[in-house]
Design a protein around this motif. Sequence first.
Motif, PDB file in Angstrom:
ATOM      1  N   ARG A  59     -60.068  68.053  36.853  1.00 56.65           N
ATOM      2  CA  ARG A  59     -59.840  68.043  35.628  1.00 56.65           C
ATOM      3  C   ARG A  59     -59.943  69.400  35.018  1.00 56.65           C
ATOM      4  N   SER A 109     -45.506  69.416  33.550  1.00 58.07           N
ATOM      5  CA  SER A 109     -46.653  69.676  34.397  1.00 58.07           C
ATOM      6  C   SER A 109     -46.842  68.995  35.554  1.00 58.07           C
ATOM      7  N   GLY A 129     -50.462  67.326  35.276  1.00 62.18           N
ATOM      8  CA  GLY A 129     -50.756  66.134  34.163  1.00 62.18           C
ATOM      9  C   GLY A 129     -50.457  64.822  35.109  1.00 62.18           C
ATOM     10  N   PHE A 130     -49.225  65.070  36.079  1.00 59.02           N
ATOM     11  CA  PHE A 130     -48.640  64.047  36.669  1.00 59.02           C
ATOM     12  C   PHE A 130     -49.911  63.598  37.674  1.00 59.02           C
ATOM     13  N   LEU A 142     -53.033  63.941  37.347  1.00 62.11           N
ATOM     14  CA  LEU A 142     -54.231  63.336  36.610  1.00 62.11           C
ATOM     15  C   LEU A 142     -53.986  61.865  36.261  1.00 62.11           C
ATOM     16  N   ALA A 143     -52.682  61.425  36.012  1.00 59.30           N
ATOM     17  CA  ALA A 143     -52.359  60.146  35.625  1.00 59.30           C
ATOM     18  C   ALA A 143     -52.067  59.460  36.795  1.00 59.30           C
ATOM     19  N   PRO A 185     -54.564  58.209  39.484  1.00 62.28           N
ATOM     20  CA  PRO A 185     -55.079  57.026  39.861  1.00 62.28           C
ATOM     21  C   PRO A 185     -55.005  55.792  39.034  1.00 62.28           C
ATOM     22  N   PRO A 186     -54.994  55.638  37.671  1.00 64.94           N
ATOM     23  CA  PRO A 186     -54.766  54.399  37.381  1.00 64.94           C
ATOM     24  C   PRO A 186     -53.311  53.710  37.560  1.00 64.94           C
ATOM     25  N   LEU A 187     -52.256  54.707  37.889  1.00 68.39           N
ATOM     26  CA  LEU A 187     -51.124  54.441  38.171  1.00 68.39           C
ATOM     27  C   LEU A 187     -51.112  53.919  39.806  1.00 68.39           C
ATOM     28  N   LEU A 212     -53.527  52.234  41.046  1.00 72.51           N
ATOM     29  CA  LEU A 212     -54.305  51.053  40.983  1.00 72.51           C
ATOM     30  C   LEU A 212     -53.298  49.960  40.566  1.00 72.51           C
TER      31      LEU A 212
END
Lengths: 271, 313
Positions: B5, B22, B25-26, B28-29, B31-33, B35
């Motif tokens: 991060r 970026s 950015g993708f 970072l996004a 993990p929840p995706l 899940l």
Amino acid sequence: MRHSLRLPRLLLNLAIAFMALFILGPLIWLAAHAFVSDWHYPNFYPSGFTFHWWSRVFLDSALSTAMRNSLIISPIVVLCSMVICLPAAYAVGRINFWGRRAFMIGIFSANSFPKIGLFAAIATLYYSLNLMGTFVGVVIIQLLGTIIYMTWIPAAAFAAVPRNLEEAARDAGANKFTVFRTITLRMAMPGILVAIVMSFLAAFDEAQGTYLVGAPSIFTMPTEMYSLVQNYPIQVAAVFSLLLTLPSVLLLSLARKHIMGGQLAEGFQLK
Amino acid sequence: MISVRRKVNRESSRAPHGARPSLSGFALALPPLLLVVVFVGIPILIGLTFSLGFTQGPNRVISLIGQQIHIKSHWWGTFAAYSDVLHDSRFLGDLALTLVVTSISTVFVIAMALGIAMYQRLIGGKKASVLVTLSIVPLFVPVVISAWAIHTFYGGDGFMRTLFSHLGINFPTLTSTPVAIVIGSVWTALPFSILMISSGMQAIPNALIEAARDCGAPTPKIISNILIPLARTPIIIAASFTAIGILGSYTIPLFLGPNQPTMLGVEISNFFGAYNRPQQSLVMAFFVFLAASGIAILYVWQNIKSARESGRI
């Protein structure tokens, strides 16, 4: 100026009385049952008052185990949710990356599949991953309901932090981490706090999935409540309800200012 | 996680914001995706194949346990389970009840939220904040408790019947009727709509309303030409979230509704558990999902439209 619209005072008072009865009535009625020995229809007053039901709840091992489980599992779920979702929320709020909007919509559409249908479908996966009846399985099930809060609300909060403030701090010589910690994170804090509270409540309230995955080895307060209302006198359910409402009331009181101040509303507008 | 991060912070602050797509950015996004993909997307896809009669692979166990399982007859499967459900008069009754309860409850919730929010915006004062505070209260109460409290309040020996019997009126027992589901749904959905709509109304500049008043616009005209159009996005968000929530609701109809017909959320659970007909249960879930998707498209379309109007896209 403000009084040019004059709703008849009587009508307004009626509206308040109606809302008070409609919203508070059921809660007060149930809460009152926690302290009465018996209440027979159509008597206006109960037969007597007692604290007997409270000791019954605290001495019942199944009920106190459920309370302990709830108070252990929900904070763990919130912590996991923060670790998994907050970096994503930062990315969504601050970085223009490929698929950003698709990500938001994906999280949303996952939320609009009927939960009960999802839990029916998830059983297959859980059996093959050996998650049925396990602690991890329950945590994951509850985690799913928190994702939308923990990504959307902090994302809006991160997006709202003014960039020029950060740049000014950088110009003044602060390093990037200090800027992030003292400005970005601090200004986004109310949003994150609201997300934490909403996620905690979502996890704490989750009953159907927890029951499907956890029973018969792990019971939480809400899953216990389902059997409680069928097998125990209403007074026991009333005591348990009061206990179950306590954490939400405490937490929401902490975050009330920010929730009503628009942090929640801001988070649910896709940008 | 934290080190990734920080690295990304550095990168993103170096580049002008929003300048280029970026990759970090993708990342970072992700993990929840992941899940959501693993624990929502994949189960739903597997469930879809099962509802179409694919009974091997991950669906083998459930096909052995369940009853009235249809096995695929074409390469793409079979619609037999769908046909079962569509020809089941219980399902049709449940569907009708679900749609009627959802529409009526949503209309009530939005009407109440609009009324309170507009009153707060135009007149304000202590009584307006009492109304807002009252309608936020259900947010503090877990759904199981709300459902049970409303169950006892409107039940045979509940407060409403007690009160009215002292006035010599026989108040109907509402518990176990569709009316009670509407009461419970409105009760639980009100806080979200109030928060959305009242914050939307508060954001409307005073100058606009006062200018209209100075030109002699009557209050209904201010409401229809200024308040409602300017708060349209939050109103539609509130309505779509409310409708989607009620459509798939389980606890409220379980505690408050009649046994037959019941809402689809309860019926999905009955078919999966008590009747042991998992295929039909999933088919019903897909019908609810279809209805919810229709509402979700409205929500997304409205958001994109408003973002475009304000020049954010």
